[in-house]
Design a protein around this motif. Sequence first.
Motif, PDB file in Angstrom:
ATOM      1  N   LEU B 372       0.830  -1.203   0.000  1.00 40.31           N
ATOM      2  CA  LEU B 372       0.000   0.000   0.000  1.00 40.31           C
ATOM      3  C   LEU B 372       0.871   1.263   0.000  1.00 40.31           C
ATOM      4  CD1 LEU B 372      -3.082  -0.317  -0.029  1.00 40.31           C
ATOM      5  CD2 LEU B 372      -3.090   0.783   2.199  1.00 40.31           C
ATOM      6  N   LEU B 418      -3.232  -6.452 -10.483  1.00 39.63           N
ATOM      7  CA  LEU B 418      -4.553  -6.074 -10.997  1.00 39.63           C
ATOM      8  C   LEU B 418      -5.533  -7.245 -11.037  1.00 39.63           C
ATOM      9  CD1 LEU B 418      -3.620  -3.536 -13.819  1.00 39.63           C
ATOM     10  CD2 LEU B 418      -4.189  -3.100 -11.422  1.00 39.63           C
ATOM     11  N   LEU B 419      -5.005  -8.460 -11.058  1.00 40.44           N
ATOM     12  CA  LEU B 419      -5.892  -9.618 -11.025  1.00 40.44           C
ATOM     13  C   LEU B 419      -5.931 -10.243  -9.631  1.00 40.44           C
ATOM     14  CD1 LEU B 419      -5.007 -10.969 -14.539  1.00 40.44           C
ATOM     15  CD2 LEU B 419      -7.276 -10.320 -13.780  1.00 40.44           C
ATOM     16  N   LEU B 421      -6.835  -8.253  -6.788  1.00 40.30           N
ATOM     17  CA  LEU B 421      -7.322  -7.171  -5.940  1.00 40.30           C
ATOM     18  C   LEU B 421      -8.165  -7.657  -4.772  1.00 40.30           C
ATOM     19  CD1 LEU B 421      -7.921  -4.496  -8.705  1.00 40.30           C
ATOM     20  CD2 LEU B 421      -6.256  -4.372  -6.854  1.00 40.30           C
ATOM     21  N   SER B 422      -8.593  -8.928  -4.806  1.00 36.59           N
ATOM     22  CA  SER B 422      -9.381  -9.421  -3.673  1.00 36.59           C
ATOM     23  C   SER B 422      -8.559  -9.372  -2.388  1.00 36.59           C
ATOM     24  CB  SER B 422      -9.896 -10.837  -3.949  1.00 36.59           C
ATOM     25  OG  SER B 422      -8.817 -11.715  -4.191  1.00 36.59           O
ATOM     26  N   TYR B 424      -6.169  -7.149  -1.698  1.00 35.46           N
ATOM     27  CA  TYR B 424      -6.145  -5.735  -1.304  1.00 35.46           C
ATOM     28  C   TYR B 424      -7.478  -5.359  -0.653  1.00 35.46           C
ATOM     29  CZ  TYR B 424      -1.746  -4.572  -3.691  1.00 35.46           C
ATOM     30  OH  TYR B 424      -0.431  -4.487  -4.056  1.00 35.46           O
ATOM     31  N   GLU B 425      -8.557  -5.855  -1.249  1.00 36.43           N
ATOM     32  CA  GLU B 425      -9.881  -5.534  -0.731  1.00 36.43           C
ATOM     33  C   GLU B 425     -10.003  -6.032   0.715  1.00 36.43           C
ATOM     34  OE1 GLU B 425     -13.778  -5.541   0.372  1.00 36.43           O
ATOM     35  OE2 GLU B 425     -13.018  -7.507  -0.242  1.00 36.43           O
ATOM     36  N   LEU B 428      -7.742  -3.833   2.953  1.00 38.57           N
ATOM     37  CA  LEU B 428      -8.295  -2.492   3.190  1.00 38.57           C
ATOM     38  C   LEU B 428      -9.495  -2.523   4.131  1.00 38.57           C
ATOM     39  CD1 LEU B 428      -8.064  -1.123  -0.472  1.00 38.57           C
ATOM     40  CD2 LEU B 428      -6.881  -0.138   1.510  1.00 38.57           C
TER      41      LEU B 428
END
Lengths: 462, 462
Positions: B372, B418-419, B421-422, B424-425, B428
Amino acid sequence: MQTYKVVLNEDEIPRRWYNLAADLPHPPRPPLGPDGNPVTPDQLAAVFPMNLIEQEVSDSRWVDIPEEVLEILYRWRPTPLCRATFLERALKTPARIYFKNESVSPPGSHKPNTAVPQAWYNREAGISRLTTETGAGQWGSALSFACSLLGLECKVYMVRISYDQKPFRKTLIETWGGTCVPSPSPDTEFGRSILALDPGTPGSLGIAISEAVEDAVGDRSGKTRYSLGSVLNHVMLHQSIIGLEAKRQLEKIGEKRVHTVIGCVGGGSNFSGLAFPFLNDKIHGAEIDVIPVEPASCPTLTRAPYTYDHGDSAGMTPLLAMHSLGHRFIPPPIHAGGLRYHGMAPLVSQAAEEGLLRPRALSQLECYRAALTFARTEGLICAPETSHALCAVIDEAVKAREAGTEKVILFNLSGHGLLDLSGYERYLSGRLENHVLSDEELTASLAVLKDMPLPLSRQADR
Amino acid sequence: MQTYKVVLNEDEIPRRWYNLAADLPHPPRPPLGPDGNPVTPDQLAAVFPMNLIEQEVSDSRWVDIPEEVLEILYRWRPTPLCRATFLERALKTPARIYFKNESVSPPGSHKPNTAVPQAWYNREAGISRLTTETGAGQWGSALSFACSLLGLECKVYMVRISYDQKPFRKTLIETWGGTCVPSPSPDTEFGRSILALDPGTPGSLGIAISEAVEDAVGDRSGKTRYSLGSVLNHVMLHQSIIGLEAKRQLEKIGEKRVHTVIGCVGGGSNFSGLAFPFLNDKIHGAEIDVIPVEPASCPTLTRAPYTYDHGDSAGMTPLLAMHSLGHRFIPPPIHAGGLRYHGMAPLVSQAAEEGLLRPRALSQLECYRAALTFARTEGLICAPETSHALCAVIDEAVKAREAGTEKVILFNLSGHGLLDLSGYERYLSGRLENHVLSDEELTASLAVLKDMPLPLSRQADR
């Protein structure tokens, strides 16, 4: 080893943007206020910072790119100019097909070309927070990216249908520190009014723009402004870096003439970015076929009149002289979310009126077919928006084969499709449909234009 | 404008791969067959084509890259060498941080560096179909991409947990024309046997490798071979192009010395690609701190013994001399799917034994925090795997600040996220957890090694 990819050295990169307004045979018509008179810069000051308003109304041919903006842009620029030799071979075409690969930017599209300067000019003007709308999510993520690098806050109103289809766009925006809500949202008065009428609405770019403008104008601290990712003159200006680089790259490998320039169009920014520097040559006598490609479900250039209309659904923006399907138009839910806008950039619309363009409208299925051909020959997965350009490229390359002409085709690979794979998934499993706008739908949508001042032309049959 | 990105001209690109085996103080130990004797090339011929087997056992320092392979690789190569000036500023470090951006390849990682030559050598050998396994999906999509460009069929066995977490990887593989099934699958005998024992298993790379090998060896037509995306010597060879380019790029901007080289390790391929050309310098006297970074949940280099073990779960592959957690190890479901392998490349393991490396193990949450920081300073969203390298980079940069030393840190940005992102989700939204392997789990997993020939060392406490 065959030359496939052309790069530029630092001393060859463009350091100025190109403004087509300086070269169009007729000057673009000004935006009008509610009273029917041209809006003054002061009337726009609640929405945009004055330095960008000056660019918006500028008729200078060249505008210097600030050094700090260049430093950020050249983290991924110059984007490669590539020759699609594998595609050429597969099509058995004598045409030479080149593309600018704008997908190499961190957000994956051409959008940061204007997101970075817009964030920078806003920061210069003392602004600390930007609001915006996004369709497919390319623009929202680009602005969040730019704000992150330049230290601004960012709030994105994302068209509901795309928000639902592409949940990871929100994650991307948040990873860069922005916030993202589906539009219509309960966060604005206009959003609440639309939700009250139709809680299940898929939303539209026009609605999302209204919400973002309302949010910016409503901030009493004066520290918030609105940022638009397409349509406006200063956006087209910032995107011109694409075509300026392409010209130098073609020169560098000895390609003296481009016969055909192709880009997809929604609001018009990626197309303009590539095409405007070439339109300059065309205005000064060069023979170039310049083709903007739009979806058949949102046929702004091919079936809508050139008129004055609002840029947003609520009618909060000034009236822009442009091709428009009517500012209340809600397009069918095609996957090319970035092409679902009711209007068209005034500079693109004006260029079309001047006879400089040969617009085409294509349907979703043929575009996905073209995207698959490209993926399986060149190895690149393009965005659903970009597939419209690709489909027209393949058509032109096949025509060149049939005619036996060795022409040069240049197109803009405006973005990759790695965050839009749901469309590919539906296409591959045979669950994707075409949406063509019927005459009845078109007529109904255009009704909102009847009260607009100065209907400029009717080109529904062009 | 500050130099941020270094590119190479066509006459500066590497045209040979580098083989560390030629320079290691002790030659690597050979793979052993079921009888405990070194396997012969012929014994491998049902799995790999002979031209790749020759590379696997080669002790030549340099291997020429075929012209046609170069032509494809240089569609996205040389990858940029970038300086992370925004990250440096945010960390207030005197260190200069450089990274090789391998995420610019069409599949988004370093994996096509070996997928393309493997597909090419197989085609040269008359093979028309490849099978493989994939964890996070980076390798499976890279091989599907390479097969698409070179006209081979491709079947991918994807570890179930990743298949479920990352549904769009399958779409990506299919867009390039490959087929993709979750592993364990009903398509192989081994897959069926695992499913019978535990229908809900998350799967593992070891299981997926067994399935892909079984599929290749079982094709009676002789036209199918197996392709592995990491671990093996020829894979490390192909990846060396990363470090070779980096050395030329650093030279070009006058950086005479690199103090620290960092890469994440699962099977070892992206780390080797960057680090091996620098290890060559280290073997010949240069002082370089070389840090492979692995997840604390799969601590192969830091907590597992150096021994002989199978590369797959079913025990179908020869025994490789490597650090191994035991070939039946099923790692916790961390998001860095590409780092969840029970073993480690024999060349990396050997380099560790020679004292050339300083391995570290890091946990998921600190790695996402580093990712991040990178996203919000440099603007790039890295893969969860890559975040392990980044976390170590930030540690080293902070140490340099504390010590006031102006050192040069180089790391491999092995892929974009980019594939993914789950992950990261989840990070976050505060829903991500750490997984550290307990001593009890480690002991249980190592039990399978007790029957292996020649336990080479025990380094559990290193």
